[in-house]
Design a protein around this motif. Structure first.
Motif, short mmCIF file in Angstrom:
data_model
loop_
_atom_site.label_atom_id
_atom_site.label_comp_id
_atom_site.label_asym_id
_atom_site.label_seq_id
_atom_site.Cartn_x
_atom_site.Cartn_y
_atom_site.Cartn_z
N LEU A 177 4.31 11.43 5.26
CA LEU A 177 5.37 10.60 5.84
C LEU A 177 5.23 9.14 5.41
CD1 LEU A 177 7.76 10.35 7.80
CD2 LEU A 177 6.11 10.05 9.65
N VAL A 178 3.98 8.66 5.36
CA VAL A 178 3.71 7.27 4.97
C VAL A 178 2.76 7.31 3.78
CG1 VAL A 178 2.89 5.02 5.74
CG2 VAL A 178 3.97 6.58 7.38
N PRO A 179 3.26 7.33 2.57
CA PRO A 179 2.41 7.54 1.39
C PRO A 179 1.34 6.46 1.19
CG PRO A 179 4.73 7.88 0.86
CD PRO A 179 4.69 7.27 2.21
N TRP A 180 1.52 5.28 1.77
CA TRP A 180 0.58 4.19 1.51
C TRP A 180 -0.60 4.14 2.49
CZ3 TRP A 180 0.44 0.67 5.54
CH2 TRP A 180 1.54 0.62 6.39
N ALA A 181 -0.63 5.04 3.47
CA ALA A 181 -1.73 5.02 4.44
C ALA A 181 -1.84 6.39 5.10
CB ALA A 181 -1.51 3.93 5.50
N SER A 182 -2.98 6.63 5.76
CA SER A 182 -3.17 7.89 6.47
C SER A 182 -4.14 7.68 7.62
CB SER A 182 -3.71 8.98 5.53
OG SER A 182 -4.97 8.60 5.01
N PHE A 183 -4.17 8.65 8.53
CA PHE A 183 -5.07 8.63 9.68
C PHE A 183 -6.33 9.44 9.36
CE2 PHE A 183 -0.89 7.86 11.41
CZ PHE A 183 -1.11 6.91 12.39
N LEU A 184 -7.44 9.02 9.93
CA LEU A 184 -8.70 9.73 9.78
C LEU A 184 -9.30 9.99 11.15
CD1 LEU A 184 -10.32 7.61 6.91
CD2 LEU A 184 -9.12 9.79 6.69
N PRO A 185 -9.98 11.13 11.32
CA PRO A 185 -10.71 11.35 12.58
C PRO A 185 -11.95 10.46 12.64
CG PRO A 185 -11.14 13.14 11.06
CD PRO A 185 -10.13 12.27 10.39
N GLY A 186 -12.06 9.65 13.70
CA GLY A 186 -13.21 8.76 13.83
C GLY A 186 -13.13 7.61 12.84
N PRO A 187 -14.16 6.76 12.80
CA PRO A 187 -15.29 6.78 13.73
C PRO A 187 -14.85 6.41 15.15
CG PRO A 187 -15.36 4.80 12.36
CD PRO A 187 -14.25 5.65 11.82
N VAL A 233 -5.89 2.64 4.20
CA VAL A 233 -4.83 2.22 3.31
C VAL A 233 -5.16 2.69 1.90
CG1 VAL A 233 -3.55 0.27 2.34
CG2 VAL A 233 -4.30 0.22 4.73
N VAL A 234 -4.22 3.30 1.24
CA VAL A 234 -4.42 3.81 -0.11
C VAL A 234 -4.74 2.65 -1.06
CG1 VAL A 234 -3.28 4.99 -2.04
CG2 VAL A 234 -2.92 5.78 0.31
N ALA A 235 -5.65 2.89 -1.97
CA ALA A 235 -6.04 1.87 -2.95
C ALA A 235 -4.82 1.37 -3.70
CB ALA A 235 -7.06 2.45 -3.93
N GLY A 236 -4.72 0.07 -3.82
CA GLY A 236 -3.60 -0.52 -4.52
C GLY A 236 -2.41 -0.80 -3.62
N GLN A 237 -2.47 -0.34 -2.37
CA GLN A 237 -1.40 -0.58 -1.41
C GLN A 237 -1.88 -1.62 -0.39
OE1 GLN A 237 1.67 0.77 -1.56
NE2 GLN A 237 1.13 1.94 -3.39
N SER A 238 -0.99 -2.04 0.46
CA SER A 238 -1.36 -3.05 1.44
C SER A 238 -0.54 -2.88 2.70
CB SER A 238 -1.16 -4.46 0.88
OG SER A 238 0.22 -4.68 0.60
N GLY A 239 -1.08 -3.41 3.79
CA GLY A 239 -0.40 -3.44 5.06
C GLY A 239 -1.02 -4.53 5.91
N GLU A 240 -0.27 -5.01 6.88
CA GLU A 240 -0.78 -6.06 7.76
C GLU A 240 -1.64 -5.40 8.85
OE1 GLU A 240 2.32 -8.89 9.06
OE2 GLU A 240 3.66 -7.62 7.85
N VAL A 241 -2.89 -5.83 8.95
CA VAL A 241 -3.79 -5.32 9.99
C VAL A 241 -3.57 -6.14 11.25
CG1 VAL A 241 -6.17 -4.87 10.66
CG2 VAL A 241 -5.47 -4.60 8.25
N VAL A 242 -2.99 -5.51 12.25
CA VAL A 242 -2.66 -6.20 13.50
C VAL A 242 -3.83 -6.13 14.47
CG1 VAL A 242 -1.02 -6.35 15.41
CG2 VAL A 242 -0.25 -5.62 13.14
#
Length: 828
Positions: free
Chosen positions: A715-725, A767-776
């Motif tokens: 759904l969001v190619p530039w980022a993904s969720f991970l379990p943990g930490p 965040v996928v390498a080469g992509q960016s997003g604002e960390v709130v």
């Protein structure tokens, strides 16, 4: 004249012992069996019999002992039928093993279902599962109920899953504190002294040869502080259970042979055979485990994601000096020298194996039973701990196997599955078939010996047995209640009350005697249950307070429910429940006669007729939502925490199961609820359509998708969720308060980020390498992103890994304000 007293007077596993006395002049034998540990309250059994029937009577006694130590699994016939080729195979396999395995799981759903299936159905081990907590802090994949309601539902799911695999569930009922990062904090929830006081008698009662400790599936490592603490307490309990002496009131010492604990390393030993096909069911043990896993509706998204991590690895933690065997149950149980010759006879009775299927002969089983009786006549006064357990297990298994070889099938049903104390229900027998005669058959009710249960309004416990038959069973008073589950069930070690019976038959033909074990597993509760489904609500006009009533009595109930307090206009509703087991779910709404005080208050929901009072927590707080937001919620979770929160915020929204173009075009905010993408694949055209909608000004708000295979990246190619930490609720956060996403309509302060429960997050963002997003928002330790946003032309995409759901269920004011800000349209 008493010929012998205390002919057999040694303590038995499970807090059991037997006394027998024989009168030489009359030839009668009086046998007393006492039981003292839950779930079997203390009672003394007296059976009178002629001395010529002594071997058969002893057979009944030993089966009774085994019945209590290893209860019948007759309630679930899916993989454990009573007759036929499958039954003979399984019961012969059980008899050939005699190993007992106790699996310890941190919560329902964490048990190794594949291993349980392999142990029980592939190796014939007796299996018990002890659930450390009820898992109330793990997110609910079914709905957004309170922690108490979720705990009750998880217990019920665990009961069904374990029963399907032929295991017995035991609940320790320790609190689930969520994510804890400090030992001292965890010790305040799991007090070592009180926990060991529970564990030691439990180990002595179940008498396991092997203990298997599972890992922590919450987060990114199975070896969490919770798992390490549990393992340390179990090791201490195992050592303490082997010490001391037994007596007639408590089970004696028991020595566990080995403890295995789950580790993260894939290089460690694994139990082989999960993909082996069962010789009769023609499915793999893995498939059978997955079948059991489908009972967990509240983990329908998370459990498959845990299973995708691969088979679990275990290492031996006790004894450390001995190498771990290739097979978990190898070499157990250990036989004393005087049991070895009898073990050979029992092994012969289990028959031969062809293409993985066991068969057995009635003659061999009869000879083994006779040999066992002779052994008992010689050694019964001197048998000790492990010998007693093995002998009881053999007796149990031989009688079960003989029933299957004789095609003994007894069909019965209960008129009720939910009862209250001092209530009559009917036990009806509708069929009886076997390759024996039907005469000289009697039924025996052990529970009547307690003088609590009763049959046909009397204390008679033995009757001639014929079909059809109906018995009026009167339940005990008092009785342990497990309904409602959220009030009473979560304090009980078992999910059901057991009512057992034995049908025993003496045949004119040698070898055709049998003892059939049956049981009813009953839920129990007070005459009427009164349960609050919304224990905490927002203190605003019209907020619903939802309750549930159930009538377990056979009498109709007429009364009223009222919601009252000095700050409320009293609301009252008439209630009428006309029949047994009728359930009523209804609502009363808050109506204030004055402004409620700020913060938290308590009002009272009352049921007339002495039905009780329930406290309702009301919490006043201010939270605003952008009035221009037109919101669509994509969610398969019925009444999820987000759904409830938006109702509290009085924000209009539409909940859908799939996004259609017309729905999308009418909205400017689209929320994708937690794990909505689990088990789903979005077509490229759907993704393109969504991002085109975003570029035109839409706000796509995505909550954790860690249970989906692609973890949200489709759904969001530039980022993904991970379990943990894992991040504990009091862990520090770094928040970019100046970010436009948090600018309004609510002004957030440090207090809004304080006093969280369960966790800050059980997930993280990458965040996928080469992509960016604002960390709130990110963790102060490790700089792990938990809230990301990114502009896409005129629109915005926001990903939330924070554990907002737990805070919303807890009615955290600041998190409701944070949610109000996140629900803004895409403009800053």
């Amino acid at each position: 004249m008493v010929f012998a007293r205390a002919l057999f007077a040694a303590p038995l596993g499970g807090g059991m012992w037997v006394e027998m006395q024989m009168n030489a002049s009359s030839g009668s034998v009086r046998s007393g069996v006492c039981f003292s540990l839950e779930p079997y309250p203390s009672f003394r059994l007296i059976i009178s019999m002629k001395k010529e029937s002594f071997p058969f009577a002893w057979s009944v006694l030993l089966v009774l002992l085994a019945l209590l130590h290893f209860p019948s699994h007759a309630q679930n016939h899916r993989y454990f039928p009573e007759v036929g080729r499958e039954a003979v195979h399984q019961r012969a396999l059980d008899l050939s093993s005699n190993a007992v395995v106790l699996m310890v799981a941190l919560q329902p759903g964490y048990e190794d279902l594949n291993l349980l299936a392999r142990l029980r159905m592939g190796l014939g081990a007796k299996t018990f599962v002890m659930y450390w907590t009820n898992g109330e802090s793990t997110p609910d994949d079914a709905e957004g109920g309170s922690p108490g309601l979720l705990a009750a539902e998880r217990r019920e799911e665990a009961f069904r899953a374990s029963a399907l695999l032929g295991a017995q569930a035991h609940y320790l009922n320790l609190p689930d504190p969520g994510v804890v990062s400090r030992k001292g904090v965890l010790a305040s929830y799991w007090n070592p002294d009180s926990t060991l006081a529970k564990l030691v008698p439990l180990i002595r009662s179940y008498a396991p040869d092997v203990v298997v400790i599972g890992g922590d599936l919450r987060g990114d490592t199975v070896q969490s502080l919770r798992q390490r603490t549990l393992a340390g307490l179990m090791l201490a309990a195992v050592k303490r259970a082997a010490e001391g002496k037994g007596d007639n009131l408590h089970p004696g010492p028991w020595r566990v042979q080995r403890i295995l604990v789950q580790e993260a390393s894939e290089s460690e030993r694994k139990e082989p055979g999960y993909d082996q096909i069962h010789p009769l069911w023609k499915v793999s043990y893995r498939s059978i485990g997955e079948d059991a896993g489908r009972e967990y509706k509240t983990l329908r998204y998370q459990l498959p994601s845990w299973l995708r991590r691969g088979d679990r690895s275990y290492v031996q933690m006790f004894p450390r000096s001995a190498p771990a065997p290739k097979q978990l149950t190898a070499g157990v149980p250990a036989f004393t020298s005087r049991l070895k010759s009898l073990a050979a006879v029992v092994r012969t009775a289990t028959g031969s194996e062809a293409k993985g299927v066991r068969s057995a002969s009635l003659d061999a089983v009869t000879r083994a039973i006779d040999s066992l009786n002779l052994f008992l006549a010689k050694y019964r006064a001197t048998l000790v701990g492990n010998e007693l357990r093995v002998v009881s297990s053999w007796k149990n298994g031989l009688e079960d196997l003989r029933c299957s070889l004789l095609d003994v099938s007894i069909r019965y049903r209960s008129s009720d599955s939910l009862v209250t104390q001092s209530q009559i229900f009917y036990l009806r027998f509708t069929g009886f078939s076997s390759r024996t005669s039907k005469t000289h058959t009697r039924i025996f009710f052990p529970g009547v010996m307690e003088k609590k249960w009763a049959i046909n309004e009397s204390s008679t416990y033995e009757y001639d047995f014929a079909i059809p038959a109906e018995y009026r069973v009167i339940t005990p008073n008092p009785m342990d209640f497990n309904v409602p589950g959220s009030q009473m069930g979560i304090t009980r070690p078992f999910a059901r009350n057991r009512f057992s019976f034995l049908v025993y038959h003496q045949d004119s033909l040698a070898g055709k005697d049998f003892v059939y074990r049956g049981e009813l597993l009953l839920r129990s509760g007070p005459r009427r249950t009164f349960e609050l489904l919304t224990p905490a609500v927002r203190a605003i006009e019209g907020e619903p307070v939802v309750f549930r009533l159930q009538n377990i009595s056979r009498d109709a109930f007429e009364g009223s429910i009222s919601l009252a307090d000095s700050i409320l206009n009293t609301k009252t509703k008439a209630m009428f429940l006309s029949r047994k087991d009728e359930v009523l779910v209804d609502t009363l709404s808050l109506s204030f006669n004055q402004p409620p005080p700020s913060g938290t208050s308590v009002v009272t929901l009352s049921l007339s007729g002495g039905g009780g009072d329930l406290p309702v927590v009301i919490r006043r707080f201010e939270a605003a939502v952008d009035s221009s937001s037109r919101i669509v919620l994509l969610s398969d979770i019925q009444d999820s925490p987000l759904t409830q929160a938006m109702h509290r915020l009085r924000v209009p929204f539409v909940r859908v199961n799939s996004v259609q173009p017309d729905i999308l075009e009418s909205a400017n905010v689209l929320i994708v609820d937690r794990d909505e993408l689990a088990g789903k694949r979005l077509a490229p055209a759907q993704v393109d359509s969504l991002h085109a909608w975003v570029s035109r000004g839409g706000h796509l708000l995505v909550f954790p998708q860690a249970s989906s295979e692609e973890r949200g990246s489709s759904l969001v190619p530039w980022a993904s969720f991970l379990p943990g930490p894992l991040s504990a609720p009091d862990d520090s956060l770094v928040v970019s308060s100046e970010n436009g996403l948090l600018a309004g309509p609510n002004a957030l302060t440090q207090a809004d980020w304080s006093n969280w429960v369960v966790s800050r997050s059980m997930w993280s963002l990458r965040v996928v390498a080469g992509q960016s997003g604002e960390v709130v928002a990110r963790t102060a330790r490790g700089n792990i992103p938990l809230l990301l946003t990114r502009k896409e032309e005129r629109g915005r995409v926001t990903l939330v890994a924070l554990d907002l759901a737990s805070q919303l269920v807890n009615l955290h004011p600041g998190v409701h304000r944070l949610l109000g800000n996140l629900l803004r349209t895409s403009g800053d």
